[in-house]
Enzyme design. Structure first.
Site, PDB file in Angstrom:
ATOM      1  N   ARG A 120      11.542  12.282 -36.311  1.00  4.94           N
ATOM      2  CA  ARG A 120      12.280  11.660 -35.186  1.00  4.94           C
ATOM      3  C   ARG A 120      11.394  10.744 -34.340  1.00  4.94           C
ATOM      4  NH1 ARG A 120      14.662  16.933 -34.624  1.00  4.94           N
ATOM      5  NH2 ARG A 120      16.606  16.948 -35.796  1.00  4.94           N
ATOM      6  N   LYS A 142      10.709  -4.548 -33.099  1.00  8.30           N
ATOM      7  CA  LYS A 142      11.796  -4.631 -34.086  1.00  8.30           C
ATOM      8  C   LYS A 142      11.238  -4.145 -35.424  1.00  8.30           C
ATOM      9  CE  LYS A 142      14.946  -8.185 -32.412  1.00  8.30           C
ATOM     10  NZ  LYS A 142      15.525  -9.525 -32.639  1.00  8.30           N
ATOM     11  N   GLU A 184       6.632 -20.415 -35.746  1.00  8.44           N
ATOM     12  CA  GLU A 184       6.985 -19.471 -34.674  1.00  8.44           C
ATOM     13  C   GLU A 184       6.158 -19.749 -33.408  1.00  8.44           C
ATOM     14  OE1 GLU A 184       9.432 -17.193 -34.862  1.00  8.44           O
ATOM     15  OE2 GLU A 184       9.747 -16.828 -37.010  1.00  8.44           O
ATOM     16  N   LYS A 226       6.053 -13.803 -25.783  1.00  6.53           N
ATOM     17  CA  LYS A 226       6.911 -12.777 -26.391  1.00  6.53           C
ATOM     18  C   LYS A 226       6.925 -11.522 -25.531  1.00  6.53           C
ATOM     19  CE  LYS A 226       8.715 -10.595 -30.323  1.00  6.53           C
ATOM     20  NZ  LYS A 226       8.932 -10.571 -31.742  1.00  6.53           N
ATOM     21  N   GLU A 236      17.560  -6.803 -26.758  1.00  8.53           N
ATOM     22  CA  GLU A 236      18.371  -8.001 -27.001  1.00  8.53           C
ATOM     23  C   GLU A 236      19.808  -7.797 -26.516  1.00  8.53           C
ATOM     24  OE1 GLU A 236      17.099  -9.900 -30.657  1.00  8.53           O
ATOM     25  OE2 GLU A 236      19.070 -10.800 -30.861  1.00  8.53           O
ATOM     26  N   ARG A 241      16.210 -12.041 -24.945  1.00 15.38           N
ATOM     27  CA  ARG A 241      15.464 -11.905 -26.199  1.00 15.38           C
ATOM     28  C   ARG A 241      16.097 -12.748 -27.307  1.00 15.38           C
ATOM     29  NH1 ARG A 241      12.420  -6.660 -28.841  1.00 15.38           N
ATOM     30  NH2 ARG A 241      11.621  -7.821 -30.627  1.00 15.38           N
ATOM     31  N   ASN A 245      15.447 -16.183 -31.181  1.00 17.70           N
ATOM     32  CA  ASN A 245      16.117 -16.502 -32.447  1.00 17.70           C
ATOM     33  C   ASN A 245      16.349 -18.005 -32.605  1.00 17.70           C
ATOM     34  OD1 ASN A 245      16.265 -13.771 -33.074  1.00 17.70           O
ATOM     35  ND2 ASN A 245      18.214 -13.525 -32.000  1.00 17.70           N
ATOM     36  N   HIS A 248      16.995 -19.691 -35.938  1.00 13.34           N
ATOM     37  CA  HIS A 248      17.205 -18.647 -36.936  1.00 13.34           C
ATOM     38  C   HIS A 248      18.606 -18.677 -37.547  1.00 13.34           C
ATOM     39  CE1 HIS A 248      13.379 -17.257 -35.495  1.00 13.34           C
ATOM     40  NE2 HIS A 248      13.390 -16.178 -36.254  1.00 13.34           N
ATOM     41  N   HIS A 252      18.712 -19.097 -41.215  1.00 11.71           N
ATOM     42  CA  HIS A 252      19.259 -18.021 -42.045  1.00 11.71           C
ATOM     43  C   HIS A 252      20.121 -18.603 -43.170  1.00 11.71           C
ATOM     44  CE1 HIS A 252      21.148 -14.119 -42.976  1.00 11.71           C
ATOM     45  NE2 HIS A 252      22.250 -14.846 -43.139  1.00 11.71           N
ATOM     46  N   HIS A 266      10.342 -17.620 -44.640  1.00  6.01           N
ATOM     47  CA  HIS A 266      11.100 -17.431 -43.395  1.00  6.01           C
ATOM     48  C   HIS A 266      10.702 -18.454 -42.323  1.00  6.01           C
ATOM     49  CE1 HIS A 266      13.157 -15.528 -40.071  1.00  6.01           C
ATOM     50  NE2 HIS A 266      12.008 -15.402 -39.426  1.00  6.01           N
TER      51      HIS A 266
END
Ligand code: GLY
Length: 367
Positions: A120, A142, A184, A226, A236, A241, A245, A248, A252, A266
């Site tokens: 956990r 993330k 980035e 960041k 987010e 946040r 993106n 993105h 994507h 990416h």
């Protein structure tokens, strides 16, 4: 050494950045040591860095075990997650232990997720070895693996206890991956920091050539940006946040069209996606055309894709929008887009007309 705090209450931690830091890692990790050996998880490409870390720890009487996984996106899988969890359990990992993720985004995401669910939740430390991981994925918590339905669809927010960044590790990173990570870096300028974008225009070439000062400054500045954004909106939920993106959603679609393969990394998808987000904003009269051209010009000068042609995309606008509809950012049937009023002035728009996006994409030159 530069130290960037990530302020998240009880989950706060430091990002420590210094040339040669791997050689001093024992001093940073010793306070986290417990009775069992550290477990270092790495991939085959960067296993020599892991060997060095193990030697540095051993020299300080700190024992470690190393788990070497296959390199590549395929490692972010259910099968590798299960195997990693079993290995960690066999090694007797306890919740208070710190697993060390040494690698790029794949290792960081996988080890972070394994740490989130092991007993956990146990602790982990990020030691990122790619520029993309150093300026983005190692910070902010993330974590994820890929599933049959798409990339990063199974994961958790789980913050590391410490991030150790040694820019010297980039010396062995292929130029194409350096460039992809640099996209980035540029992103932070485009989001809300026009001065930093101007710094990138003046110093990006030196950074990509391995200039230590340019690298260290860009990494620390990016991590600082960041950390600030994650500190404001860890999960987010408020939209802050989501600014991370930028590029993105378009990116994507391009990555999906190229099968999430080496045809378009990416960061390359993000680069082309950012240029497209600015070009679309200019077409809609939201942003000066000159700003969109400046963005594309800097990405091109940095050897990055900056439009559909340079990204090698021939698909129609309709097909690319279809890919966007499978984006995990879909929210109650709408797709939030990051658009721009100018360089350093981006915002989240939840009401973009996808037919307009498709028409815009159809107008763009193809290879
Ligand atoms: N890479 C985007 C984020 O961490 O939110």
């Amino acid at each position: 050494m530069r130290v960037v705090p990530v302020a998240l209450g009880a989950r706060s931690y430091e990002v420590r950045i210094a040339s040669g830091l791997l050689g001093d890692a024992a001093a940073h990790l010793a306070p986290l040591a417990r009775k069992r050996p550290f477990v270092i998880v790495t991939d085959a490409n960067v296993a020599p860095h892991a060997q060095r870390l193990a030697a540095v720890l051993a020299a300080a009487d700190l024992a470690s075990e190393t788990i070497v996984l296959p390199a590549g996106e395929g490692t972010k899988s259910w099968a590798q997650l299960e195997a990693l969890l079993d290995r960690l359990l066999d090694l007797g990992i306890e919740r208070g232990d710190h697993v060390i993720a040494l690698g790029g985004g794949v290792i960081g995401d996988l080890v972070g997720f394994a740490s989130a669910i092991l007993k956990r939740g146990c602790n982990f430390v990020q030691v990122p070895t790619t520029l993309l991981a150093q300026v983005d994925s190692s910070v902010g918590g993330k974590t994820a693996i890929n599933s049959r339905a798409g990339k990063n669809l199974v994961g958790a927010f789980h913050q590391p206890a410490l991030v150790l960044i040694d820019p010297d590790l980039l010396d062995t990173l292929p130029l194409r991956e350096q460039r992809a990570g640099y996209a980035e870096v540029v992103k932070y300028g485009l989001i809300d920091d026009a001065d930093f974008f101007a710094w990138c225009e003046g110093n990006g070439e030196a950074l990509l050539a391995g200039d230590p000062d340019a690298r260290a400054y860009a990494i620390a500045h990016s991590v600082g940006a960041k950390a600030r954004i994650v500190g404001e909106d860890e999960r987010e939920t408020t939209g802050t946040r989501a600014l991370l993106n930028l590029g993105h959603t378009f990116g994507h679609a391009l990555e999906a069209e190229t099968g999430f393969s080496d045809r378009l990394l990416h960061g390359e998808g993000v680069a082309a996606g950012m240029a497209l987000a600015f070009a679309f904003s200019a077409r809609q009269g939201l942003c000066p055309q000159a700003d969109a051209e400046r963005v594309a010009a800097h990405l091109e000068a940095s050897g990055l894709p900056h439009d559909l042609a340079s990204a090698g995309i021939t698909a129609s606008g309709g097909r690319l929008v279809e890919h966007m509809l499978h984006d995990k950012k879909m929210d109650a049937g709408t797709l939030p887009f990051l658009l721009a009023r100018g360089i350093g002035a981006t915002y989240l728009d939840r009401h973009v007309d996808l037919a307009e996006v498709a028409a815009f994409l159809d107008e763009q030159p193809r290879p």
